[in-house]
Motif scaffolding. Structure first.
Motif, PDB file in Angstrom:
ATOM      1  N   LEU A   8     -12.238  28.244 -54.967  1.00  0.00           N
ATOM      2  CA  LEU A   8     -11.663  29.245 -54.134  1.00  0.00           C
ATOM      3  C   LEU A   8     -10.867  28.780 -53.083  1.00  0.00           C
ATOM      4  CD1 LEU A   8     -14.132  32.026 -54.546  1.00  0.00           C
ATOM      5  CD2 LEU A   8     -11.975  32.137 -55.546  1.00  0.00           C
ATOM      6  N   PRO A  41      -8.306  33.509 -58.311  1.00  0.00           N
ATOM      7  CA  PRO A  41      -9.444  34.207 -58.233  1.00  0.00           C
ATOM      8  C   PRO A  41      -9.648  35.043 -59.579  1.00  0.00           C
ATOM      9  CG  PRO A  41      -8.303  34.311 -56.382  1.00  0.00           C
ATOM     10  CD  PRO A  41      -7.450  33.495 -57.314  1.00  0.00           C
ATOM     11  N   ARG A  74      -9.955  37.412 -52.335  1.00  0.00           N
ATOM     12  CA  ARG A  74     -10.625  36.062 -52.398  1.00  0.00           C
ATOM     13  C   ARG A  74     -12.134  35.983 -51.808  1.00  0.00           C
ATOM     14  NH1 ARG A  74      -7.301  31.195 -50.820  1.00  0.00           N
ATOM     15  NH2 ARG A  74      -6.287  31.676 -52.492  1.00  0.00           N
TER      16      ARG A  74
END
Length: 485
Positions: A255, A262, A371
Protein backbone atom coordinates in the motif's frame (compact mmCIF):
# COMPACT_ATOMS: atom_id res chain seq x y z
CA UNK A 1 24.71 -95.05 55.04
CA UNK A 2 24.59 -92.84 58.12
CA UNK A 3 23.18 -89.34 58.25
CA UNK A 4 26.67 -87.84 58.35
CA UNK A 5 27.73 -89.80 55.28
CA UNK A 6 24.60 -88.66 53.45
CA UNK A 7 25.38 -85.02 54.28
CA UNK A 8 28.99 -85.46 53.14
CA UNK A 9 27.95 -87.12 49.89
CA UNK A 10 25.49 -84.32 49.06
CA UNK A 11 27.62 -81.35 50.09
CA UNK A 12 31.17 -82.52 49.52
CA UNK A 13 31.31 -85.38 46.98
CA UNK A 14 35.08 -84.98 46.57
CA UNK A 15 35.60 -85.31 50.32
CA UNK A 16 33.16 -88.21 50.49
CA UNK A 17 35.18 -90.04 47.82
CA UNK A 18 38.31 -89.24 49.79
CA UNK A 19 36.87 -91.15 52.75
CA UNK A 20 36.42 -94.21 50.55
CA UNK A 21 39.76 -93.97 48.73
CA UNK A 22 42.69 -96.07 49.97
CA UNK A 23 45.61 -94.08 51.44
CA UNK A 24 48.27 -92.96 48.97
CA UNK A 25 51.73 -91.44 49.19
CA UNK A 26 51.10 -89.29 46.12
CA UNK A 27 51.52 -85.54 46.46
CA UNK A 28 50.04 -83.16 43.92
CA UNK A 29 52.29 -80.16 43.20
CA UNK A 30 50.52 -77.08 41.86
CA UNK A 31 51.38 -73.45 41.27
CA UNK A 32 51.19 -70.63 38.78
CA UNK A 33 53.61 -70.67 35.84
CA UNK A 34 57.05 -69.28 36.63
CA UNK A 35 57.35 -70.60 40.20
CA UNK A 36 59.79 -73.40 39.32
CA UNK A 37 57.52 -76.44 39.70
CA UNK A 38 59.67 -78.74 37.55
CA UNK A 39 62.96 -78.01 39.29
CA UNK A 40 61.36 -78.29 42.74
CA UNK A 41 59.80 -81.68 41.92
CA UNK A 42 63.17 -82.88 40.64
CA UNK A 43 64.95 -81.86 43.84
CA UNK A 44 62.25 -83.41 46.03
CA UNK A 45 62.61 -86.69 44.16
CA UNK A 46 66.41 -86.54 44.29
CA UNK A 47 66.38 -85.83 48.02
CA UNK A 48 65.67 -89.53 48.59
CA UNK A 49 63.31 -91.22 50.98
CA UNK A 50 64.70 -92.62 54.26
CA UNK A 51 61.32 -93.95 55.26
CA UNK A 52 59.00 -96.56 53.88
CA UNK A 53 56.50 -93.96 52.69
CA UNK A 54 57.72 -93.72 49.12
CA UNK A 55 56.59 -90.22 48.12
CA UNK A 56 55.46 -89.73 44.55
CA UNK A 57 54.92 -86.28 43.00
CA UNK A 58 52.38 -85.52 40.26
CA UNK A 59 50.93 -82.39 38.74
CA UNK A 60 47.39 -83.66 38.15
CA UNK A 61 44.96 -85.92 39.92
CA UNK A 62 42.95 -86.08 43.12
CA UNK A 63 45.43 -86.37 45.99
CA UNK A 64 45.06 -86.14 49.76
CA UNK A 65 48.18 -83.95 50.07
CA UNK A 66 48.64 -80.83 47.95
CA UNK A 67 51.87 -78.84 47.71
CA UNK A 68 51.23 -75.24 46.66
CA UNK A 69 54.34 -73.59 45.22
CA UNK A 70 54.55 -69.79 45.31
CA UNK A 71 57.31 -67.33 44.51
CA UNK A 72 58.73 -65.14 47.24
CA UNK A 73 58.46 -62.08 44.97
CA UNK A 74 54.73 -62.59 44.30
CA UNK A 75 51.73 -61.80 46.48
CA UNK A 76 49.05 -64.45 46.87
CA UNK A 77 45.98 -63.39 44.96
CA UNK A 78 43.03 -64.60 42.93
CA UNK A 79 45.15 -66.65 40.53
CA UNK A 80 46.96 -68.59 43.25
CA UNK A 81 43.75 -69.16 45.21
CA UNK A 82 42.03 -70.39 42.05
CA UNK A 83 44.81 -72.93 41.47
CA UNK A 84 44.56 -74.06 45.11
CA UNK A 85 40.77 -74.41 45.00
CA UNK A 86 40.93 -76.48 41.84
CA UNK A 87 43.56 -78.87 43.22
CA UNK A 88 42.49 -79.16 46.87
CA UNK A 89 38.78 -79.96 46.48
CA UNK A 90 39.32 -83.41 47.98
CA UNK A 91 42.60 -82.72 49.76
CA UNK A 92 43.22 -83.31 53.46
CA UNK A 93 46.47 -81.40 53.97
CA UNK A 94 47.95 -78.43 52.13
CA UNK A 95 51.62 -77.48 52.40
CA UNK A 96 52.93 -74.27 50.88
CA UNK A 97 56.47 -73.98 49.52
CA UNK A 98 57.93 -70.48 49.17
CA UNK A 99 60.54 -70.71 46.40
CA UNK A 100 63.45 -68.44 45.44
CA UNK A 101 64.02 -67.45 49.08
CA UNK A 102 67.73 -67.06 48.40
CA UNK A 103 66.85 -63.86 46.52
CA UNK A 104 65.36 -62.24 49.68
CA UNK A 105 67.13 -63.50 52.77
CA UNK A 106 66.59 -62.30 56.35
CA UNK A 107 63.66 -60.53 57.91
CA UNK A 108 61.88 -59.89 54.61
CA UNK A 109 61.45 -63.63 54.15
CA UNK A 110 59.85 -64.00 57.56
CA UNK A 111 57.40 -61.17 56.82
CA UNK A 112 56.42 -62.76 53.51
CA UNK A 113 55.90 -66.17 55.13
CA UNK A 114 53.69 -64.73 57.85
CA UNK A 115 51.70 -62.79 55.29
CA UNK A 116 51.15 -65.80 53.02
CA UNK A 117 50.20 -68.02 55.98
CA UNK A 118 47.59 -65.50 57.08
CA UNK A 119 46.18 -65.15 53.55
CA UNK A 120 45.94 -68.92 53.12
CA UNK A 121 44.22 -69.32 56.48
CA UNK A 122 41.66 -66.66 55.61
CA UNK A 123 40.96 -68.24 52.24
CA UNK A 124 40.81 -71.89 53.41
CA UNK A 125 40.31 -71.97 57.18
CA UNK A 126 39.14 -75.61 57.10
CA UNK A 127 42.73 -76.76 56.53
CA UNK A 128 43.82 -75.38 59.88
CA UNK A 129 47.10 -73.50 59.85
CA UNK A 130 48.96 -74.15 56.62
CA UNK A 131 52.75 -74.40 56.85
CA UNK A 132 54.66 -72.00 54.60
CA UNK A 133 58.14 -73.52 54.19
CA UNK A 134 60.92 -71.63 52.43
CA UNK A 135 62.92 -73.60 49.89
CA UNK A 136 65.48 -72.91 47.18
CA UNK A 137 65.61 -75.46 44.38
CA UNK A 138 68.76 -73.84 43.04
CA UNK A 139 70.57 -74.23 46.39
CA UNK A 140 69.28 -77.82 46.70
CA UNK A 141 70.66 -78.66 43.25
CA UNK A 142 74.01 -77.14 44.18
CA UNK A 143 74.10 -79.15 47.42
CA UNK A 144 73.31 -82.35 45.54
CA UNK A 145 76.16 -81.73 43.14
CA UNK A 146 78.59 -81.12 46.00
CA UNK A 147 77.63 -84.21 47.99
CA UNK A 148 79.21 -85.27 51.28
CA UNK A 149 78.72 -83.53 54.60
CA UNK A 150 78.91 -80.11 52.95
CA UNK A 151 76.19 -81.09 50.54
CA UNK A 152 73.98 -82.37 53.36
CA UNK A 153 74.43 -79.12 55.30
CA UNK A 154 73.62 -77.05 52.22
CA UNK A 155 70.60 -79.25 51.55
CA UNK A 156 69.31 -78.50 55.03
CA UNK A 157 69.93 -74.80 54.52
CA UNK A 158 68.12 -74.87 51.18
CA UNK A 159 64.93 -76.05 52.91
CA UNK A 160 64.44 -79.10 50.68
CA UNK A 161 64.94 -81.47 53.63
CA UNK A 162 62.38 -79.65 55.77
CA UNK A 163 59.89 -79.58 52.91
CA UNK A 164 60.24 -83.30 52.23
CA UNK A 165 59.93 -84.11 55.93
CA UNK A 166 56.76 -82.00 56.13
CA UNK A 167 55.32 -83.80 53.12
CA UNK A 168 56.16 -87.18 54.65
CA UNK A 169 54.42 -86.16 57.87
CA UNK A 170 51.40 -84.97 55.88
CA UNK A 171 51.17 -88.25 53.95
CA UNK A 172 51.52 -90.22 57.20
CA UNK A 173 48.72 -88.18 58.79
CA UNK A 174 46.39 -88.74 55.83
CA UNK A 175 46.68 -92.49 56.32
CA UNK A 176 44.65 -92.08 59.49
CA UNK A 177 40.90 -92.42 58.87
CA UNK A 178 40.20 -90.12 61.82
CA UNK A 179 42.34 -87.34 60.38
CA UNK A 180 40.81 -87.65 56.93
CA UNK A 181 37.29 -87.68 58.31
CA UNK A 182 37.99 -84.64 60.48
CA UNK A 183 39.35 -82.75 57.46
CA UNK A 184 36.36 -83.68 55.30
CA UNK A 185 33.96 -82.67 58.08
CA UNK A 186 35.73 -79.32 58.50
CA UNK A 187 35.56 -78.63 54.77
CA UNK A 188 31.88 -79.62 54.63
CA UNK A 189 31.01 -77.42 57.61
CA UNK A 190 32.67 -74.47 55.89
CA UNK A 191 30.69 -75.16 52.71
CA UNK A 192 27.41 -75.31 54.61
CA UNK A 193 28.19 -72.12 56.54
CA UNK A 194 29.07 -70.32 53.29
CA UNK A 195 25.76 -71.43 51.80
CA UNK A 196 23.82 -70.20 54.86
CA UNK A 197 25.65 -66.88 54.75
CA UNK A 198 24.90 -66.53 51.04
CA UNK A 199 21.20 -67.35 51.53
CA UNK A 200 20.89 -64.79 54.30
CA UNK A 201 22.72 -61.98 52.49
CA UNK A 202 21.72 -62.45 48.84
CA UNK A 203 18.23 -61.21 48.01
CA UNK A 204 16.80 -63.20 45.11
CA UNK A 205 13.65 -61.04 45.01
CA UNK A 206 15.39 -58.11 43.31
CA UNK A 207 14.09 -59.00 39.86
CA UNK A 208 10.40 -59.23 40.92
CA UNK A 209 10.67 -55.98 42.83
CA UNK A 210 12.31 -54.30 39.83
CA UNK A 211 9.49 -55.52 37.60
CA UNK A 212 6.93 -54.14 40.04
CA UNK A 213 8.66 -50.74 39.97
CA UNK A 214 8.74 -50.80 36.17
CA UNK A 215 5.02 -51.56 35.98
CA UNK A 216 4.25 -48.74 38.39
CA UNK A 217 6.36 -46.18 36.51
CA UNK A 218 4.72 -47.10 33.16
CA UNK A 219 1.68 -44.96 34.08
CA UNK A 220 3.47 -41.69 33.22
CA UNK A 221 3.15 -42.39 29.49
CA UNK A 222 -0.19 -40.59 29.10
CA UNK A 223 1.04 -37.51 30.99
CA UNK A 224 4.11 -37.32 28.79
CA UNK A 225 1.92 -37.53 25.63
CA UNK A 226 -0.33 -34.72 26.88
CA UNK A 227 2.62 -32.48 27.62
CA UNK A 228 3.86 -33.08 24.07
CA UNK A 229 0.45 -31.96 22.74
CA UNK A 230 0.67 -28.73 24.74
CA UNK A 231 4.21 -28.10 23.51
CA UNK A 232 3.16 -28.68 19.87
CA UNK A 233 0.19 -26.31 20.28
CA UNK A 234 2.49 -23.55 21.53
CA UNK A 235 4.86 -24.02 18.61
CA UNK A 236 2.07 -24.03 16.01
CA UNK A 237 0.55 -20.85 17.49
CA UNK A 238 3.92 -19.15 17.44
CA UNK A 239 4.53 -20.14 13.83
CA UNK A 240 1.06 -18.87 12.82
CA UNK A 241 1.70 -15.53 14.55
CA UNK A 242 5.01 -15.10 12.75
CA UNK A 243 3.39 -15.87 9.38
CA UNK A 244 0.55 -13.39 9.98
CA UNK A 245 3.00 -10.66 10.96
CA UNK A 246 4.84 -11.27 7.70
CA UNK A 247 1.53 -10.97 5.77
CA UNK A 248 0.69 -7.65 7.50
CA UNK A 249 4.14 -6.28 6.67
CA UNK A 250 3.81 -7.23 3.00
CA UNK A 251 0.36 -5.66 2.75
CA UNK A 252 1.58 -2.43 4.34
CA UNK A 253 4.61 -2.24 2.02
CA UNK A 254 2.37 -2.83 -1.00
CA UNK A 255 0.00 0.00 0.00
CA UNK A 256 2.71 2.48 0.92
CA UNK A 257 4.86 1.82 -2.12
CA UNK A 258 2.01 1.94 -4.61
CA UNK A 259 3.10 -1.43 -6.07
CA UNK A 260 -0.45 -2.77 -5.99
CA UNK A 261 -3.66 -0.82 -6.32
CA UNK A 262 -5.82 -0.70 -3.20
CA UNK A 263 -8.61 -2.50 -4.99
CA UNK A 264 -6.30 -5.48 -5.61
CA UNK A 265 -5.40 -5.84 -1.94
CA UNK A 266 -8.44 -8.01 -0.95
CA UNK A 267 -7.56 -10.72 -3.46
CA UNK A 268 -3.92 -10.71 -2.44
CA UNK A 269 -4.87 -10.81 1.26
CA UNK A 270 -7.23 -13.74 0.67
CA UNK A 271 -4.42 -15.69 -1.06
CA UNK A 272 -1.91 -14.91 1.71
CA UNK A 273 -4.31 -15.97 4.46
CA UNK A 274 -5.15 -19.12 2.54
CA UNK A 275 -1.44 -20.01 2.44
CA UNK A 276 -1.14 -19.41 6.18
CA UNK A 277 -4.17 -21.62 6.85
CA UNK A 278 -2.75 -24.40 4.66
CA UNK A 279 0.64 -24.21 6.42
CA UNK A 280 -1.01 -24.42 9.84
CA UNK A 281 -3.13 -27.37 8.70
CA UNK A 282 -0.03 -29.21 7.46
CA UNK A 283 1.82 -28.56 10.71
CA UNK A 284 -1.13 -29.80 12.77
CA UNK A 285 -1.48 -32.90 10.61
CA UNK A 286 2.22 -33.72 10.96
CA UNK A 287 2.15 -33.24 14.73
CA UNK A 288 -1.25 -34.72 15.62
CA UNK A 289 -2.41 -36.81 12.70
CA UNK A 290 -5.97 -36.88 11.33
CA UNK A 291 -8.84 -35.26 13.19
CA UNK A 292 -11.72 -37.03 14.84
CA UNK A 293 -14.09 -34.12 15.61
CA UNK A 294 -16.41 -32.59 13.04
CA UNK A 295 -15.64 -29.08 11.87
CA UNK A 296 -11.90 -29.52 12.28
CA UNK A 297 -11.15 -31.27 9.01
CA UNK A 298 -10.18 -27.96 7.45
CA UNK A 299 -8.55 -25.00 9.16
CA UNK A 300 -9.91 -21.46 9.14
CA UNK A 301 -10.32 -20.53 5.51
CA UNK A 302 -13.50 -18.46 5.24
CA UNK A 303 -13.57 -16.02 2.27
CA UNK A 304 -12.31 -12.54 3.06
CA UNK A 305 -15.20 -10.03 2.99
CA UNK A 306 -15.12 -7.07 0.61
CA UNK A 307 -13.60 -3.84 1.88
CA UNK A 308 -15.93 -0.87 2.65
CA UNK A 309 -17.17 1.10 -0.39
CA UNK A 310 -16.20 4.66 -1.07
CA UNK A 311 -18.81 7.16 0.13
CA UNK A 312 -19.17 10.94 0.02
CA UNK A 313 -18.57 12.36 3.42
CA UNK A 314 -18.21 15.78 4.97
CA UNK A 315 -14.44 15.79 4.29
CA UNK A 316 -15.12 15.56 0.54
CA UNK A 317 -17.38 18.65 0.65
CA UNK A 318 -14.88 20.52 2.73
CA UNK A 319 -12.13 19.61 0.28
CA UNK A 320 -14.37 20.78 -2.57
CA UNK A 321 -14.96 24.18 -0.98
CA UNK A 322 -11.31 24.50 -0.13
CA UNK A 323 -10.30 23.55 -3.67
CA UNK A 324 -12.72 26.05 -5.24
CA UNK A 325 -11.51 28.84 -3.00
CA UNK A 326 -7.88 28.05 -3.65
CA UNK A 327 -8.44 27.70 -7.40
CA UNK A 328 -10.42 30.98 -7.59
CA UNK A 329 -7.68 32.78 -5.75
CA UNK A 330 -5.08 31.32 -8.07
CA UNK A 331 -7.15 32.39 -11.16
CA UNK A 332 -7.54 35.90 -9.84
CA UNK A 333 -3.82 36.13 -9.19
CA UNK A 334 -3.10 35.02 -12.76
CA UNK A 335 -5.60 37.50 -14.28
CA UNK A 336 -4.21 40.33 -12.19
CA UNK A 337 -0.65 39.54 -13.20
CA UNK A 338 -1.65 39.61 -16.85
CA UNK A 339 -3.45 42.91 -16.43
CA UNK A 340 -4.82 43.47 -19.97
CA UNK A 341 -7.52 40.72 -19.79
CA UNK A 342 -11.06 41.99 -19.73
CA UNK A 343 -13.34 41.23 -16.81
CA UNK A 344 -15.23 38.36 -18.39
CA UNK A 345 -12.18 36.31 -19.42
CA UNK A 346 -10.54 37.03 -16.04
CA UNK A 347 -13.63 35.72 -14.25
CA UNK A 348 -13.76 32.63 -16.45
CA UNK A 349 -10.07 31.93 -15.72
CA UNK A 350 -10.69 32.20 -12.00
CA UNK A 351 -13.67 29.84 -12.19
CA UNK A 352 -11.72 27.31 -14.33
CA UNK A 353 -8.74 27.30 -11.94
CA UNK A 354 -11.08 26.91 -8.98
CA UNK A 355 -12.85 23.92 -10.58
CA UNK A 356 -9.61 22.15 -11.50
CA UNK A 357 -8.11 22.70 -8.04
CA UNK A 358 -11.27 21.50 -6.32
CA UNK A 359 -11.39 18.36 -8.48
CA UNK A 360 -7.74 17.48 -7.87
CA UNK A 361 -7.92 18.09 -4.10
CA UNK A 362 -11.09 16.01 -3.69
CA UNK A 363 -9.58 13.18 -5.75
CA UNK A 364 -6.36 13.10 -3.73
CA UNK A 365 -8.25 13.18 -0.44
CA UNK A 366 -10.49 10.32 -1.54
CA UNK A 367 -7.48 8.23 -2.60
CA UNK A 368 -5.72 8.80 0.72
CA UNK A 369 -8.89 8.09 2.66
CA UNK A 370 -9.52 4.89 0.66
CA UNK A 371 -5.95 3.70 1.22
CA UNK A 372 -6.30 4.37 4.93
CA UNK A 373 -9.58 2.44 5.04
CA UNK A 374 -7.95 -0.47 3.21
CA UNK A 375 -5.03 -0.47 5.68
CA UNK A 376 -7.38 -0.53 8.68
CA UNK A 377 -9.48 -3.16 6.99
CA UNK A 378 -6.42 -5.34 6.38
CA UNK A 379 -5.39 -5.01 10.03
CA UNK A 380 -8.90 -5.88 11.20
CA UNK A 381 -9.16 -8.89 8.91
CA UNK A 382 -5.77 -10.22 9.99
CA UNK A 383 -6.75 -9.80 13.64
CA UNK A 384 -10.04 -11.62 13.05
CA UNK A 385 -8.25 -14.34 11.12
CA UNK A 386 -5.67 -14.69 13.87
CA UNK A 387 -8.38 -15.09 16.51
CA UNK A 388 -10.20 -17.67 14.40
CA UNK A 389 -6.94 -19.51 13.69
CA UNK A 390 -6.05 -19.50 17.39
CA UNK A 391 -9.49 -20.89 18.20
CA UNK A 392 -9.08 -23.62 15.56
CA UNK A 393 -5.64 -24.62 16.81
CA UNK A 394 -6.84 -24.80 20.40
CA UNK A 395 -9.87 -26.83 19.37
CA UNK A 396 -7.61 -29.14 17.37
CA UNK A 397 -5.28 -29.55 20.36
CA UNK A 398 -8.28 -30.20 22.62
CA UNK A 399 -9.50 -32.85 20.20
CA UNK A 400 -6.10 -34.57 20.20
CA UNK A 401 -5.81 -34.30 23.98
CA UNK A 402 -9.31 -35.73 24.36
CA UNK A 403 -8.46 -38.66 22.09
CA UNK A 404 -5.25 -39.31 23.99
CA UNK A 405 -7.10 -39.04 27.28
CA UNK A 406 -9.78 -41.53 26.23
CA UNK A 407 -7.16 -43.90 24.87
CA UNK A 408 -5.08 -43.49 28.04
CA UNK A 409 -8.12 -44.12 30.23
CA UNK A 410 -8.97 -47.24 28.29
CA UNK A 411 -5.40 -48.48 28.41
CA UNK A 412 -5.25 -47.50 32.06
CA UNK A 413 -8.26 -49.63 32.90
CA UNK A 414 -6.82 -52.57 31.03
CA UNK A 415 -3.40 -52.02 32.55
CA UNK A 416 -4.87 -51.65 36.03
CA UNK A 417 -6.57 -55.01 35.77
CA UNK A 418 -3.43 -56.62 34.37
CA UNK A 419 -1.32 -54.80 36.94
CA UNK A 420 -3.38 -56.14 39.83
CA UNK A 421 -2.99 -59.68 38.54
CA UNK A 422 0.72 -59.23 37.87
CA UNK A 423 1.37 -57.70 41.29
CA UNK A 424 -0.45 -60.62 42.88
CA UNK A 425 1.77 -62.99 40.91
CA UNK A 426 4.88 -61.03 41.94
CA UNK A 427 3.85 -61.10 45.60
CA UNK A 428 3.25 -64.81 45.37
CA UNK A 429 6.65 -65.28 43.72
CA UNK A 430 8.32 -63.22 46.46
CA UNK A 431 6.61 -65.25 49.16
CA UNK A 432 7.58 -68.47 47.40
CA UNK A 433 11.22 -67.44 47.11
CA UNK A 434 11.30 -66.33 50.73
CA UNK A 435 9.82 -69.66 51.74
CA UNK A 436 12.33 -71.57 49.62
CA UNK A 437 15.20 -69.55 51.10
CA UNK A 438 14.00 -70.17 54.66
CA UNK A 439 13.54 -73.86 53.90
CA UNK A 440 17.05 -74.10 52.44
CA UNK A 441 18.51 -72.31 55.46
CA UNK A 442 16.67 -74.71 57.77
CA UNK A 443 17.92 -77.69 55.73
CA UNK A 444 21.48 -76.36 55.92
CA UNK A 445 21.17 -75.91 59.66
CA UNK A 446 19.88 -79.47 60.01
CA UNK A 447 22.81 -80.79 57.97
CA UNK A 448 25.18 -78.71 60.07
CA UNK A 449 23.67 -80.14 63.24
CA UNK A 450 24.02 -83.64 61.79
CA UNK A 451 27.75 -83.12 61.34
CA UNK A 452 28.06 -82.30 65.04
CA UNK A 453 29.80 -79.42 66.85
CA UNK A 454 32.96 -77.96 65.41
CA UNK A 455 36.03 -77.21 67.50
CA UNK A 456 37.25 -80.64 68.61
CA UNK A 457 39.38 -83.23 66.94
CA UNK A 458 42.43 -83.04 64.76
CA UNK A 459 41.31 -79.91 62.91
CA UNK A 460 39.77 -78.13 65.87
CA UNK A 461 40.81 -74.82 67.28
CA UNK A 462 44.21 -74.77 68.89
CA UNK A 463 45.57 -77.96 67.30
CA UNK A 464 48.96 -78.10 65.66
CA UNK A 465 49.01 -78.30 61.85
CA UNK A 466 50.10 -81.50 60.17
CA UNK A 467 53.78 -81.34 59.25
CA UNK A 468 55.13 -80.01 62.54
CA UNK A 469 57.02 -83.21 63.41
CA UNK A 470 60.65 -83.66 64.54
CA UNK A 471 63.21 -85.07 62.16
CA UNK A 472 66.87 -86.12 62.62
CA UNK A 473 69.40 -83.42 61.76
CA UNK A 474 72.76 -83.89 60.12
CA UNK A 475 74.60 -83.80 63.44
CA UNK A 476 72.30 -86.26 65.20
CA UNK A 477 70.09 -83.78 67.06
CA UNK A 478 66.36 -83.44 66.39
CA UNK A 479 65.03 -80.14 65.16
CA UNK A 480 61.57 -78.97 64.24
CA UNK A 481 60.46 -78.84 60.63
CA UNK A 482 58.52 -75.64 61.39
CA UNK A 483 60.60 -72.70 60.18
CA UNK A 484 58.00 -70.12 61.26
CA UNK A 485 59.63 -69.79 64.63
Amino acid sequence: MTGVDDVLRRWNPHGWRRLHTPPSATVRVVGVPGTGLGSLITELEEAGDDTSIGLRFVRNGDCAVVLLVTDVSAVLGRTEFGVLDGAARGAVVVVCALTAVDLRPGQQEQVIRDRDAELLHRHAPWFGRIDVLPVSAHAAAHARRLGGDVGRVLAVESGIVDLRAALCAAVTATQSARVVRAAVLARTRAMILDEIRSLRTVDDTVDPRTERLRLSSARVGAQRARSEVSHARTEILHDATVRLRAVASRMSESLDGGVIAPDDIPGLLAAELGDVAAAVADAAAQRWGPTSASGLDEPVGAPVPDPPERAGVFEDRFALVLGVSAGAGLGKLLSTSIGWLPVAPAFALSVACGGVAAWWLVRMRRQLAHRDRIRRWVSDEIAVFRAALDRWIRARAFDVDDRLGRAADERGRERAAALVDRIAEIDEEIRRRDGVRRARIAACERDLATLGPFGTGTFGAGTEPIGRVPRPSVDGFEVSTDRNG
